[in-house]
Design a protein around this motif. Structure first.
Motif, PDB file in Angstrom:
ATOM      1  N   ALA A   1       9.398 -13.731  -6.246  1.00 34.44           N
ATOM      2  CA  ALA A   1       8.988 -12.611  -7.102  1.00 34.44           C
ATOM      3  C   ALA A   1       7.572 -12.133  -6.790  1.00 34.44           C
ATOM      4  N   ARG A   2       6.900 -12.817  -5.880  1.00 31.83           N
ATOM      5  CA  ARG A   2       5.493 -12.484  -5.601  1.00 31.83           C
ATOM      6  C   ARG A   2       5.344 -11.056  -5.083  1.00 31.83           C
ATOM      7  N   PHE A   3       6.221 -10.645  -4.178  1.00 26.76           N
ATOM      8  CA  PHE A   3       6.125  -9.292  -3.616  1.00 26.76           C
ATOM      9  C   PHE A   3       6.273  -8.251  -4.726  1.00 26.76           C
TER      10      PHE A   3
ATOM     11  N   ASP B   1       0.830  -1.204   0.000  1.00 22.32           N
ATOM     12  CA  ASP B   1       0.000   0.000   0.000  1.00 22.32           C
ATOM     13  C   ASP B   1       0.868   1.258   0.000  1.00 22.32           C
ATOM     14  N   GLY B   2       2.024   1.179   0.654  1.00 23.04           N
ATOM     15  CA  GLY B   2       2.929   2.331   0.687  1.00 23.04           C
ATOM     16  C   GLY B   2       3.457   2.684  -0.692  1.00 23.04           C
ATOM     17  N   TYR B   3       3.791   1.678  -1.476  1.00 19.66           N
ATOM     18  CA  TYR B   3       4.224   1.939  -2.857  1.00 19.66           C
ATOM     19  C   TYR B   3       3.115   2.644  -3.638  1.00 19.66           C
ATOM     20  N   ALA B   4       1.894   2.150  -3.484  1.00 15.61           N
ATOM     21  CA  ALA B   4       0.771   2.751  -4.208  1.00 15.61           C
ATOM     22  C   ALA B   4       0.530   4.186  -3.757  1.00 15.61           C
ATOM     23  N   ARG B   5       0.666   4.437  -2.467  1.00 20.96           N
ATOM     24  CA  ARG B   5       0.440   5.791  -1.946  1.00 20.96           C
ATOM     25  C   ARG B   5       1.453   6.768  -2.533  1.00 20.96           C
ATOM     26  N   VAL B   6       2.713   6.373  -2.574  1.00 22.94           N
ATOM     27  CA  VAL B   6       3.734   7.252  -3.144  1.00 22.94           C
ATOM     28  C   VAL B   6       3.481   7.462  -4.633  1.00 22.94           C
TER      29      VAL B   6
ATOM     30  N   GLU C   1       3.070  -8.071  -6.739  1.00 24.40           N
ATOM     31  CA  GLU C   1       2.000  -7.411  -5.985  1.00 24.40           C
ATOM     32  C   GLU C   1       2.194  -5.897  -5.981  1.00 24.40           C
ATOM     33  N   VAL C   2       3.449  -5.454  -5.871  1.00 24.32           N
ATOM     34  CA  VAL C   2       3.728  -4.017  -5.929  1.00 24.32           C
ATOM     35  C   VAL C   2       3.403  -3.474  -7.314  1.00 24.32           C
ATOM     36  N   VAL C   3       3.790  -4.209  -8.346  1.00 27.08           N
ATOM     37  CA  VAL C   3       3.476  -3.793  -9.719  1.00 27.08           C
ATOM     38  C   VAL C   3       1.968  -3.623  -9.886  1.00 27.08           C
ATOM     39  N   GLU C   4       1.199  -4.599  -9.407  1.00 29.95           N
ATOM     40  CA  GLU C   4      -0.262  -4.533  -9.535  1.00 29.95           C
ATOM     41  C   GLU C   4      -0.822  -3.303  -8.821  1.00 29.95           C
TER      42      GLU C   4
ATOM     43  N   VAL D   1      10.366  -1.205 -14.275  1.00 33.79           N
ATOM     44  CA  VAL D   1      10.958  -1.964 -13.175  1.00 33.79           C
ATOM     45  C   VAL D   1      12.464  -1.997 -13.384  1.00 33.79           C
ATOM     46  N   ARG D   2      13.217  -1.574 -12.382  1.00 39.21           N
ATOM     47  CA  ARG D   2      14.680  -1.675 -12.462  1.00 39.21           C
ATOM     48  C   ARG D   2      15.119  -2.922 -11.706  1.00 39.21           C
ATOM     49  N   LEU D   3      15.579  -3.904 -12.444  1.00 39.16           N
ATOM     50  CA  LEU D   3      15.914  -5.200 -11.870  1.00 39.16           C
ATOM     51  C   LEU D   3      17.401  -5.318 -11.564  1.00 39.16           C
TER      52      LEU D   3
END
Length: 653
Positions: free
Chosen positions: A199-201, A149-154, A204-207, A221-223
């Protein structure tokens, strides 16, 4: 659009909803410009200068996603709503030049510090990082949801701030990277074990971020492509993660990286000792697996090199960071056919990586304006002044070039037959030859600006006064200082004596490193390559201690081991006596214990502080002429001080 010289670099590219005018990316990197967690006018001017200079895409530095992630003092706290006005100032400044800008979003996880937040670090597992040495808390399912949720908020804040999209940082120093790497992810639940689980996390952040920004903003995405240590992200798994990201269908491009921000930090922003383009195998492997546009990185400092990488199919875009720090007009000059005027990045890491590592804001040795773009230049007090500059090292060359650019009539006098001063000496050593670009570029600039350059000319007080200048700038440098412990033997010499060919040590050689930088380590390698058996000693805890700041220490230690160079620490020379056969017995005091020891060698090479060449300054003190001293003539220091002072004095004329 393309040019005859660059068939690929200046072609357009579709990046999701964006169309880029060229393939030059100003990739994300730390700047240290934030104040109290908020972006500043310094950020806006810095990014705008690179947009004006022709970059096709700009990606801002990371924006923290959670109050517990405060890894360094000057991080941008993207989770705070107060960041939005600062974001808008940045994006408006960049958009004014028709360039899109993305915001990089990150959580550093266990690769951080609780010093500022006073909260425990969060990570996939309770595995301490070898650099920060804190045991993080292994996050539970509820905390993982909080992080997502923090990623989405930013991302929402960035959208309100006018950014054209988001790049997720999943490399270098990143919570996502630590989920992907087996060494830091020891979980047994659905977020650990198999690569798909690790890779699940990320997915989920991407989604969540795609949902926050919608379809009209770009998402990248920077891998981590290769961490270069056991248990880190490996290239084969990075390629498979890229495939998972592409299959998800929500991402528009993939950026790449090499190295991890602790164990292999020296490979992220490699110094000049590492070949250019060293990391191209990473985007090459990923690009062969996925159809998304791929960004390549790895010490790109000239447009021909960048165009060739595109031509050979290694990547679709080129991340040029230090090259555009050194010259914001990198892309525009290349497009205009003025690549010879591009100010070259030295990969010295002194004012960018090194300065940031000391908690200061980012600068550049060759570009004193880096980080100061928001500060307007003063107008010349009087135009057309007659300026004499004495000394053709970096300080004198910068003063001459800048003064001429400002409309003054400049003559530069150099005693030697070639320009460059001690920079030319330092560049004699293999692995340091790119350092010479500093003075090569400045010499070229002097010629373009119309400076009257007179080499092989010893400017005396009498000749200077007779020339009736309005101003004299003295950049006469410094000379070696013989150490107090050296005695009278002619086999105790200075680094410069060796590198400039006045002394040729043989047999066993002791190098005394009192400066803790390249001088001692460079000459140690130089004489070892010439067949000498070398010992290098220092009063410090490690030899070449400041090489750690510029990410040169790991390379030095590997090369020293390979060349059989012995390193002795915590010792101070107290005397040097000539013994039988003309050999030298050096007394070294082990200062932690106070115990002396003797070492017998054939030669001693001293890397010690110098003394200013200030004789001309003293002679001109009462001449009635306006006189300035700069660089080593004022106080012997490093090249960045010389360049800064050269510009500063010229701007004040």
């Amino acid at each position: 659009m393309s040019t005859s010289a660059y068939r690929h670099l200046f072609t357009r590219l579709r990046l999701g909803p964006l169309t880029l005018r060229n393939r030059v990316v100003f990739s994300a990197h730390l700047t240290g410009y934030a104040v109290d967690g908020l972006p500043t006018a310094q950020h806006a001017a810095y990014y705008a200068a690179r947009a004006k200079g022709g970059a096709g895409l700009i990606i801002s530095e990371e924006h923290a996603t959670h109050p517990g992630d405060w890894p360094y003092e000057k991080v941008i706290a993207g989770y705070r709503p107060e960041v939005v006005p600062g974001y808008r100032r940045i994006t408006d400044a960049v958009h004014e030049h028709g360039v899109p800008i993305l915001a990089q979003v990150n959580h550093n996880g266990g690769q951080g510090s609780s010093m500022y937040s006073r909260r425990p670090l969060w990570a996939p597992s309770a595995v301490p990082d070898p650099l920060f040495r804190e045991v993080p808390k292994a996050v539970d399912r509820r905390e993982i949801r909080t992080l997502v949720d923090g990623y989405a908020r930013v991302a929402e804040h960035c959208l309100r701030g006018g950014f054209d999209g988001i790049e997720l940082q999943c490399s270098h120093s990143s919570l996502v990277r630590s989920f992907l790497a087996p060494a830091t992810n020891q979980r047994t639940d659905r977020y650990g074990g198999s690569l798909e689980n690790r890779a699940r996390f990320l997915l989920e952040v991407v989604e969540a971020v795609r949902a926050a920004i919608g379809p009209d903003r770009a998402l990248g995405v920077r891998l981590a492509g290769e961490d270069l240590f056991d248990g880190g992200v490996r290239l084969d798994e990075a390629v498979e993660v890229a495939a998972l990201v592409e299959a998800d269908g929500r991402v528009d491009y993939i950026n790449t990286s090499i190295g991890m921000a602790t164990e292999t930090l020296h490979m992220i922003e490699a110094s000049m000792a590492v070949p250019r383009g060293y990391a191209l195998f990473v985007p090459n492997a990923i690009r062969r697996r996925v159809g998304l546009p791929v960004v390549g990185v790895g010490r790109f400092s000239d447009p021909h090199q960048a165009d060739q990488a595109l031509h050979e199919g290694h990547c679709d875009l080129i991340g040029v960071v230090r090259g555009q720090i050194a010259d914001p007009d990198f892309a525009a000059k290349a497009l205009a056919g003025e690549e010879g005027n591009i100010r070259t990045c030295l990969a010295c890491n002194q004012e960018c990586i090194g300065r940031m590592g000391l908690g200061r804001w980012l600068g550049c040795v060759v570009n004193p304006r880096a980080g100061r773009e928001a500060v307007p230049l003063p107008e010349p007090t009087v135009r057309g002044r007659r300026v004499f500059v004495v000394g053709g090292g970096p300080a004198g060359l910068k003063a001459a070039a800048t003064a001429a650019q400002r409309g003054h009539d400049v003559t530069l006098f150099e005693r030697a037959t070639v320009l460059g001063g001690q920079v030319r000496t330092a560049a004699v050593v293999p692995g340091r030859r790119e350092f010479l670009d500093l003075v090569v570029d400045l010499e070229s600039e002097c010629v373009r600006r119309g400076v009257d350059v007179r080499t092989g000319t010893d400017a005396t007080a009498e000749t200077l006064v007779r020339g009736r200048p309005d101003v004299v700038v003295l950049a006469t440098g410094a000379r070696p200082r013989r150490p107090h412990w050296a005695g009278a033997s002619g086999r105790v010499v200075d680094v410069r004596d060796v590198l400039e060919g006045r002394a040729c040590p043989s047999g066993t050689v002791l190098v005394v490193d009192e400066l803790g930088f390249h001088q001692g380590t460079s000459v140690a390698e130089f004489v070892a390559d010439d067949g000498c058996a070398v010992t290098i000693c220092t009063p410090g805890m490690i030899v070449g201690q400041d090489l750690g700041i510029t990410l040169d220490l790991e390379g030095w230690n590997r090369r020293a081991h390979g060349k059989g160079i012995t390193q002795v620490t915590d010792v101070v020379p107290t005397g040097c006596d000539v013994v039988d056969g003309g050999r030298l017995e050096v007394t070294l005091l082990h200062h932690p214990t106070g115990e002396p020891r003797q070492l017998t060698v054939d030669w001693v090479v001293s890397s010690a502080h110098q003394q200013p060449e200030d004789g001309l300054w003293k002679e001109l003190a009462d001449s009635g002429i306006e006189v300035h001293r700069i660089g080593d003539a004022l106080a012997p220091r490093r090249a960045h001080s010389a360049v800064i002072e050269g510009e500063r004095v010229a701007l004040a004329l």
